[in-house]
Design a protein around this motif. Structure first.
Motif, PDB file in Angstrom:
ATOM      1  N   LEU A   1      -4.121  -6.324  -2.337  1.00  0.00           N
ATOM      2  CA  LEU A   1      -3.678  -4.927  -2.351  1.00  0.00           C
ATOM      3  C   LEU A   1      -4.845  -3.986  -2.074  1.00  0.00           C
ATOM      4  CD1 LEU A   1      -1.596  -2.678  -2.890  1.00  0.00           C
ATOM      5  CD2 LEU A   1      -2.234  -2.829  -5.294  1.00  0.00           C
ATOM      6  N   VAL A   2      -5.987  -4.231  -2.714  1.00  0.00           N
ATOM      7  CA  VAL A   2      -7.157  -3.379  -2.504  1.00  0.00           C
ATOM      8  C   VAL A   2      -7.590  -3.435  -1.040  1.00  0.00           C
ATOM      9  CG1 VAL A   2      -9.583  -3.065  -3.084  1.00  0.00           C
ATOM     10  CG2 VAL A   2      -7.933  -3.529  -4.889  1.00  0.00           C
TER      11      VAL A   2
ATOM     12  N   PRO B   1       0.829  -1.211   0.000  1.00  0.00           N
ATOM     13  CA  PRO B   1       0.000   0.000   0.000  1.00  0.00           C
ATOM     14  C   PRO B   1       0.863   1.260   0.000  1.00  0.00           C
ATOM     15  CG  PRO B   1      -0.682  -1.506   1.740  1.00  0.00           C
ATOM     16  CD  PRO B   1       0.561  -2.059   1.141  1.00  0.00           C
TER      17      PRO B   1
ATOM     18  N   HIS C   1       0.040   3.043  -5.318  1.00  0.00           N
ATOM     19  CA  HIS C   1      -0.651   1.773  -5.488  1.00  0.00           C
ATOM     20  C   HIS C   1      -2.094   1.791  -4.997  1.00  0.00           C
ATOM     21  CE1 HIS C   1       3.496  -0.355  -5.429  1.00  0.00           C
ATOM     22  NE2 HIS C   1       3.181   0.061  -6.643  1.00  0.00           N
ATOM     23  N   CYS C   2      -2.494   2.774  -4.228  1.00  0.00           N
ATOM     24  CA  CYS C   2      -3.851   2.815  -3.674  1.00  0.00           C
ATOM     25  C   CYS C   2      -4.783   3.723  -4.472  1.00  0.00           C
ATOM     26  CB  CYS C   2      -3.804   3.237  -2.201  1.00  0.00           C
ATOM     27  SG  CYS C   2      -3.092   1.970  -1.136  1.00  0.00           S
ATOM     28  N   GLN C   3      -4.560   3.838  -5.749  1.00  0.00           N
ATOM     29  CA  GLN C   3      -5.417   4.621  -6.636  1.00  0.00           C
ATOM     30  C   GLN C   3      -6.307   3.670  -7.443  1.00  0.00           C
ATOM     31  OE1 GLN C   3      -5.473   7.981  -6.633  1.00  0.00           O
ATOM     32  NE2 GLN C   3      -3.963   7.869  -4.997  1.00  0.00           N
TER      33      GLN C   3
ATOM     34  N   SER D   1       0.721   5.612  -1.780  1.00  0.00           N
ATOM     35  CA  SER D   1      -0.139   6.584  -2.449  1.00  0.00           C
ATOM     36  C   SER D   1      -0.270   6.255  -3.940  1.00  0.00           C
ATOM     37  CB  SER D   1       0.392   7.997  -2.252  1.00  0.00           C
ATOM     38  OG  SER D   1       1.699   8.098  -2.769  1.00  0.00           O
TER      39      SER D   1
ATOM     40  N   TRP E   1      -5.488   0.212  -9.813  1.00  0.00           N
ATOM     41  CA  TRP E   1      -6.045  -1.130  -9.605  1.00  0.00           C
ATOM     42  C   TRP E   1      -6.614  -1.685 -10.897  1.00  0.00           C
ATOM     43  CZ3 TRP E   1      -9.353   0.766  -4.932  1.00  0.00           C
ATOM     44  CH2 TRP E   1      -8.521   1.029  -3.845  1.00  0.00           C
TER      45      TRP E   1
ATOM     46  N   LYS F   1      -5.707  -4.124   1.575  1.00  0.00           N
ATOM     47  CA  LYS F   1      -4.716  -3.408   2.388  1.00  0.00           C
ATOM     48  C   LYS F   1      -4.885  -1.901   2.266  1.00  0.00           C
ATOM     49  CE  LYS F   1      -1.118  -6.922   2.165  1.00  0.00           C
ATOM     50  NZ  LYS F   1       0.207  -7.233   1.591  1.00  0.00           N
ATOM     51  N   CYS F   2      -5.188  -1.432   1.066  1.00  0.00           N
ATOM     52  CA  CYS F   2      -5.373   0.008   0.869  1.00  0.00           C
ATOM     53  C   CYS F   2      -6.620   0.502   1.600  1.00  0.00           C
ATOM     54  CB  CYS F   2      -5.482   0.334  -0.619  1.00  0.00           C
ATOM     55  SG  CYS F   2      -3.935   0.212  -1.521  1.00  0.00           S
ATOM     56  N   MET F   3      -7.683  -0.280   1.574  1.00  0.00           N
ATOM     57  CA  MET F   3      -8.938   0.144   2.201  1.00  0.00           C
ATOM     58  C   MET F   3      -8.866   0.127   3.725  1.00  0.00           C
ATOM     59  SD  MET F   3     -11.010   1.067  -0.004  1.00  0.00           S
ATOM     60  CE  MET F   3     -11.352   1.002  -1.719  1.00  0.00           C
TER      61      MET F   3
END
Length: 70
Positions: A52-53, A30, A34-36, A32, A40, A55-57
């Motif tokens: 990944l999604v 995660p 990769h969390c767009q 800035s 994704w 972890k970002c959430m």
């Protein structure tokens, strides 16, 4: 005989580019970048992308609970 060897070599060369690059997808952390959501969408739809999604959430703090038996 030469044609068979040429065909084998040519098909091997062409198929070498068809491998999945699983090493890249497993290394997503995660950040800035990769969390767009647009980022994704560019990833292959697999369990690494879903991880990944998630972890970002959750900011990486969510962990699945152990199943309980009563």
């Amino acid at each position: 005989m030469k044609h068979a060897v040429c065909i084998c070599l040519l098909s091997t060369i062409l198929l070498a580019g068809c491998q999945d690059d699983d090493d890249k997808s497993a290394s997503y952390e995660p950040s800035s970048e990769h969390c767009q959501p647009d980022y994704w969408k560019s990833l292959p739809d697999n369990k690494d992308r879903e991880s990944l999604v998630e972890k970002c959430m959750t900011g990486g703090s969510y962990q699945h609970s152990e199943p309980k038996t009563f």
